[in-house]
Design an enzyme around this catalytic site. Sequence first.
Site, PDB file in Angstrom:
ATOM      1  N   HIS A  98      -3.608  -5.452   0.551  1.00  0.00           N
ATOM      2  CA  HIS A  98      -3.335  -5.453   1.966  1.00  0.00           C
ATOM      3  C   HIS A  98      -3.310  -6.937   1.893  1.00  0.00           C
ATOM      4  CE1 HIS A  98      -2.528  -1.343   3.841  1.00  0.00           C
ATOM      5  NE2 HIS A  98      -3.399  -0.422   2.879  1.00  0.00           N
ATOM      6  N   GLU A 113      -1.958  -8.082   4.405  1.00  0.00           N
ATOM      7  CA  GLU A 113      -1.804  -9.115   5.683  1.00  0.00           C
ATOM      8  C   GLU A 113      -3.160  -8.265   6.369  1.00  0.00           C
ATOM      9  OE1 GLU A 113      -1.023  -4.078   5.312  1.00  0.00           O
ATOM     10  OE2 GLU A 113      -0.999  -6.158   4.598  1.00  0.00           O
ATOM     11  N   CYS A 149       0.734  -1.079   0.017  1.00  0.00           N
ATOM     12  CA  CYS A 149       0.301  -0.342   0.269  1.00  0.00           C
ATOM     13  C   CYS A 149       1.096   1.048  -0.220  1.00  0.00           C
ATOM     14  CB  CYS A 149      -0.737   0.272   0.979  1.00  0.00           C
ATOM     15  SG  CYS A 149      -2.698   1.247   0.482  1.00  0.00           S
TER      16      CYS A 149
END
Length: 247
Positions: free
Chosen positions: A189, A191, A99
């Site tokens: 993302h 994560e 990002c």
Amino acid sequence: MKLWVIKTGDAFADVIAEHGDFEHFFMSAMGPVADTHPELELAVHDARHDGEPPELAEGDGLVITGSHAMVSHAEAWSEALKPWLVDAWQRDLPMLGVCYGHQLMAAALGGESGYHPAGRESGTFRVEMTEAINGDALFGELPLQFAAQLTHAQSVLRPPACAAILGHNAHDPYQTLRYGPRQWSVQFHPEFTAPVMRSYLAHQRQALSEQGQDPERLIAGVTETPEATGLLARFARLVASGGATAS
């Protein structure tokens, strides 16, 4: 060897209280690899508060996190990372930008990042990969389409000349870039879990409504994204192996 998580921002306070902060998401995803590879040490450097970027040894790798900051605002701590990232790239160290990290890597290596003309993209969306992933050390075993969590107002507007486009979607033509045999960045993302994504969408209800989107529909559409999430463990294995494959 060290795998550095370069922290560039904080999550919302309630997200931190319930789920942890950005660096914890990465450490949770990559920690099991470090547990089985004692030669690999995970370390965190907060680029905003910890001074100069860490000195990287041969064999080290790095991940640059997301942030609520904006790359085009050119904050001093962010600009200080650019020559450090160029040096790591020139040394062929493993790198993964996420990002904000995606946009910062692209800008550091000669591209341009800034506000997306179509506005914010938030929610669970599919990313379509190009044939350039064939044989790729990180993405080569992924399907040509997979779901990913996204939340961003800025994007890579022009990739650097050194970058190959690996992935795109309807909103963003540069969802995934490769800058070398062991250097990548992604707008999405990996994560984020589904609960974290829902929390972000809840915070963005007003902004999304003003943009003509239905935040409740976006929240209902959130799913887990195992293919995207698995990239972090694959990247950690790549660093641990010291080679060009993540197997």
